[in-house]
Design an enzyme around this catalytic site. Sequence first.
Site, mmCIF file in Angstrom:
data_model
loop_
_atom_site.group_PDB
_atom_site.id
_atom_site.type_symbol
_atom_site.label_atom_id
_atom_site.label_comp_id
_atom_site.label_asym_id
_atom_site.label_seq_id
_atom_site.Cartn_x
_atom_site.Cartn_y
_atom_site.Cartn_z
ATOM 1 N N LEU A 62 0.878 -1.298 -0.059
ATOM 2 C CA LEU A 62 -0.074 0.067 0.069
ATOM 3 C C LEU A 62 0.850 1.253 -0.118
ATOM 4 O O LEU A 62 2.084 1.023 0.763
ATOM 5 C CB LEU A 62 -0.738 -0.049 1.176
ATOM 6 C CG LEU A 62 -2.312 -0.830 1.459
ATOM 7 C CD1 LEU A 62 -2.985 -0.268 2.890
ATOM 8 C CD2 LEU A 62 -3.167 -0.593 0.284
ATOM 9 N N ASP A 63 0.370 2.292 -0.627
ATOM 10 C CA ASP A 63 1.491 3.391 -0.746
ATOM 11 C C ASP A 63 1.340 4.166 0.684
ATOM 12 O O ASP A 63 0.573 3.906 1.553
ATOM 13 C CB ASP A 63 0.728 4.442 -1.631
ATOM 14 C CG ASP A 63 0.618 4.125 -3.203
ATOM 15 O OD1 ASP A 63 1.699 3.028 -3.579
ATOM 16 O OD2 ASP A 63 -0.030 4.735 -3.908
#
Length: 244
Positions: A62-63
Amino acid sequence: MRKQPFTVVYEDNHLLVVNKAAGVLVQGDKTGDKTLTDFCREYIKHKYNKPGDVFLHPVHRLDRPVSGLVIFARTSKGLERMMELFRKREIHKVYWAVVKKKPKEEMGKLTHYLTKDENRNLVTAHEKEVSASQKAELNFKRLGTLNDHWLLEVRPVTGRPHQIRVQLSSMGSPIRGDVKYGFVKPNQDASINLHAFHLVFTHPIKKEKLFLRAGLPTEPFWEQFLEFEEIKAKDQHLDNTFSG
């Protein structure tokens, strides 16, 4: 006081699934900041009193400014089989995104061809295929509006870097706080209002269907959307339907 980097959502001998706080890296980068992987290894080591190195590998990313569900494999067998589920697109992901500009359609599908500038860590969406591009697809639905913002449910079909961020921006609805992809101002805590809310998949070893859900961040802006969360908690048909 610094907020917890994660909370545990599901745990067994093969998998650890956590709800990541926005601002925490999943894996290391040039900043050298402590990662979610580091925090989770410490958690396993302490909880089970494990000597030596702990086997723990993220199955996906996930960013950094995004919150929500991240899956870790605790065994090599679990890792191999989870990677295969991702390759076959047999993991159904549901995100919530908050945007300021209302999408024209209540629901729709976006298809773009993405290219990435590695030096700037910036992805560009193209309407047609270009050299070195990757096809990106997602489905979205408007769930409702609160305080001049729209809550969207987003279901990516593909799993490209920055895909949801750049595709919603290309539609004219950048995610709140995401100045990299066109929102006017950052959130105070440098997060963006994108949350990996649900994951549905068959456990790679036990073969049981898992419906995993990550509560919204405990942050005033997100908390006003809690009324929509109750609708989603009852949803057991995430593989093929929108709800709410």
